[in-house]
Enzyme design. Structure first.
Site, PDB file in Angstrom:
ATOM      1  N   ARG A  36      66.329  66.648  48.949  1.00  0.00           N
ATOM      2  CA  ARG A  36      67.397  66.005  49.510  1.00  0.00           C
ATOM      3  C   ARG A  36      67.394  65.447  50.852  1.00  0.00           C
ATOM      4  NH1 ARG A  36      68.668  64.179  44.812  1.00  0.00           N
ATOM      5  NH2 ARG A  36      68.729  66.121  43.098  1.00  0.00           N
ATOM      6  N   HIS A  66      55.182  64.951  46.849  1.00  0.00           N
ATOM      7  CA  HIS A  66      56.241  64.197  46.440  1.00  0.00           C
ATOM      8  C   HIS A  66      57.428  63.695  47.539  1.00  0.00           C
ATOM      9  CE1 HIS A  66      59.748  62.377  43.770  1.00  0.00           C
ATOM     10  NE2 HIS A  66      58.952  62.440  42.868  1.00  0.00           N
ATOM     11  N   TYR A  69      63.801  62.686  47.429  1.00  0.00           N
ATOM     12  CA  TYR A  69      64.668  61.548  46.679  1.00  0.00           C
ATOM     13  C   TYR A  69      65.707  60.757  47.577  1.00  0.00           C
ATOM     14  CZ  TYR A  69      63.668  64.727  42.591  1.00  0.00           C
ATOM     15  OH  TYR A  69      62.859  65.304  41.730  1.00  0.00           O
ATOM     16  N   HIS A 106      59.423  57.557  44.471  1.00  0.00           N
ATOM     17  CA  HIS A 106      60.253  56.798  43.744  1.00  0.00           C
ATOM     18  C   HIS A 106      60.482  55.374  44.668  1.00  0.00           C
ATOM     19  CE1 HIS A 106      62.468  60.057  41.315  1.00  0.00           C
ATOM     20  NE2 HIS A 106      61.082  60.134  41.272  1.00  0.00           N
ATOM     21  N   GLU A 141      55.875  55.422  41.670  1.00  0.00           N
ATOM     22  CA  GLU A 141      56.419  55.899  40.438  1.00  0.00           C
ATOM     23  C   GLU A 141      56.947  55.094  39.568  1.00  0.00           C
ATOM     24  OE1 GLU A 141      58.802  60.099  38.640  1.00  0.00           O
ATOM     25  OE2 GLU A 141      57.943  59.803  40.661  1.00  0.00           O
ATOM     26  N   ASP A 175      55.102  58.352  34.643  1.00  0.00           N
ATOM     27  CA  ASP A 175      55.986  59.394  34.355  1.00  0.00           C
ATOM     28  C   ASP A 175      56.437  59.147  32.880  1.00  0.00           C
ATOM     29  OD1 ASP A 175      58.684  60.631  33.571  1.00  0.00           O
ATOM     30  OD2 ASP A 175      58.333  61.433  35.777  1.00  0.00           O
ATOM     31  N   HIS A 178      60.148  58.861  32.193  1.00  0.00           N
ATOM     32  CA  HIS A 178      60.824  57.610  32.739  1.00  0.00           C
ATOM     33  C   HIS A 178      60.316  56.352  31.914  1.00  0.00           C
ATOM     34  CE1 HIS A 178      61.252  59.434  36.928  1.00  0.00           C
ATOM     35  NE2 HIS A 178      61.859  59.854  36.038  1.00  0.00           N
ATOM     36  N   HIS A 210      53.368  62.183  35.410  1.00  0.00           N
ATOM     37  CA  HIS A 210      54.334  63.124  35.188  1.00  0.00           C
ATOM     38  C   HIS A 210      54.615  63.479  33.982  1.00  0.00           C
ATOM     39  CE1 HIS A 210      56.259  62.538  39.710  1.00  0.00           C
ATOM     40  NE2 HIS A 210      54.907  63.093  39.664  1.00  0.00           N
ATOM     41  N   ASP A 223      67.084  58.884  32.566  1.00  0.00           N
ATOM     42  CA  ASP A 223      66.139  59.862  33.125  1.00  0.00           C
ATOM     43  C   ASP A 223      66.861  61.063  33.178  1.00  0.00           C
ATOM     44  OD1 ASP A 223      64.471  60.944  35.176  1.00  0.00           O
ATOM     45  OD2 ASP A 223      65.177  60.123  36.858  1.00  0.00           O
ATOM     46  N   HIS A 225      64.778  64.625  31.906  1.00  0.00           N
ATOM     47  CA  HIS A 225      63.675  65.402  31.565  1.00  0.00           C
ATOM     48  C   HIS A 225      63.943  66.462  30.556  1.00  0.00           C
ATOM     49  CE1 HIS A 225      61.310  64.057  35.472  1.00  0.00           C
ATOM     50  NE2 HIS A 225      62.088  63.160  34.952  1.00  0.00           N
ATOM     51  N   GLU A 255      57.173  68.331  35.227  1.00  0.00           N
ATOM     52  CA  GLU A 255      58.446  68.231  35.953  1.00  0.00           C
ATOM     53  C   GLU A 255      59.592  68.623  35.038  1.00  0.00           C
ATOM     54  OE1 GLU A 255      58.102  64.931  39.393  1.00  0.00           O
ATOM     55  OE2 GLU A 255      58.506  64.263  37.251  1.00  0.00           O
TER      56      GLU A 255
END
Length: 275
Positions: A36, A66, A69, A106, A141, A175, A178, A210, A223, A225, A255
């Site tokens: 975050r 990664h 976000y 992303h 991604e 992904d 995704h 992913h 989205d 998972h 993930e």
């Protein structure tokens, strides 16, 4: 096969390597900082050296960092874009401590500006950040298309790549959740999806996968998972992805919503598919 999962970077690189090995993984992913946002942990060069030796000894594949976000290179607010660029620049410097690996992010959300504007802003930020001397490959991604996400189609990713001057430093992370949520039917038309990727982007750009099942139907743009075999993609289709010759040699990163034991079971399941 190169298979691993997301690990916590809080205890350092060497600890992540040992944690991956304990799960029978030979690659892994990690967030460069809190997912975050926030300040990244200081790099411990001795810890990095231990990890690099450990990874070589145990024949690890490329690892996949990664971005957080909160990094949105095409945000409508200038202060958010500036903060995101600072994170990108800092992360790429940090990545050079573990050279020749992957940095995945992303692409961002255009927040009402339109995809074309978002694509232009993302490419602009990458042109400012990428350096000819860097060893890190930066991965865009594939996204599910939730809200105003950029990267919901292969064409949008191609547009970004075409605008990046040092695009030999660029690749794509596919992904599975995704692309399925984005409307690419990897259950019934996997060959066609990969051929479409090759036609639009080029499979030479596909550097990592992913590997996630999805809670949603194809084209839902949500989205969410799921554990392997417990979602709408299903175990058999996931097995076909894992065994597809066009994806051979790429790191597959789990993930899925799991604890360590769950990841261990999934890694073992994928390894059994490949035997």
């Amino acid at each position: 096969m190169l298979i691993g999962n997301h690990l916590s970077a809080s205890k350092g690189y060497a600890a992540m390597g040992k944690a991956a090995l304990a799960l029978d993984a030979n690659t892994f992913a990690f967030f460069t900082r809190n997912p975050r946002g926030g300040k990244a942990k200081e790099i411990d060069e001795k810890d990095v050296e231990k990890f690099l030796n450990f990874a070589k000894e145990h024949e690890f594949g490329k690892i996949v960092a990664h971005a957080p976000y909160t990094m949105n290179l095409c945000a409508a607010k200038e202060d958010v874009r500036s903060f995101s660029k600072e994170m990108l620049l800092d992360d790429l410097k940090r990545m050079e401590y573990t050279p020749y690996n992957y940095y995945n992010f992303h692409p961002g959300a255009h927040v009402g500006q339109g995809a074309e504007k978002g694509i232009a802003l993302i490419a602009e930020a990458l042109n400012e950040a990428l350096k000819p001397e860097q060893t890190t490959t930066v991965l865009l991604e594939t996204m599910a298309g939730k809200g105003t996400e950029v990267g919901r189609t292969f064409e949008e990713l191609r547009e970004i790549l075409d605008r990046v001057e040092l695009n030999d430093k660029m690749g794509v992370c596919l992904d599975t959740c995704h692309v399925w949520d984005g409307g690419y039917d990897i259950v019934n038309d996997l060959d066609d999806v990969l051929n479409e990727f090759d036609r639009v982007i080029g499979l030479d750009r596909l550097k990592a996968v992913h590997f996630n099942d999805s809670m949603n139907d194809c084209g839902s743009h949500k989205d969410r998972h799921a554990k392997i075999g417990e979602g709408k993609i299903g175990a058999e289709a996931m097995r076909r992805v894992a065994l597809h010759p066009l994806l051979e040699g790429r790191p597959f990163i789990l993930e899925t919503p799991n604890d360590d034991e769950g990841y261990r079971r999934e890694i073992q399941m994928v390894r059994e598919w490949t035997r």
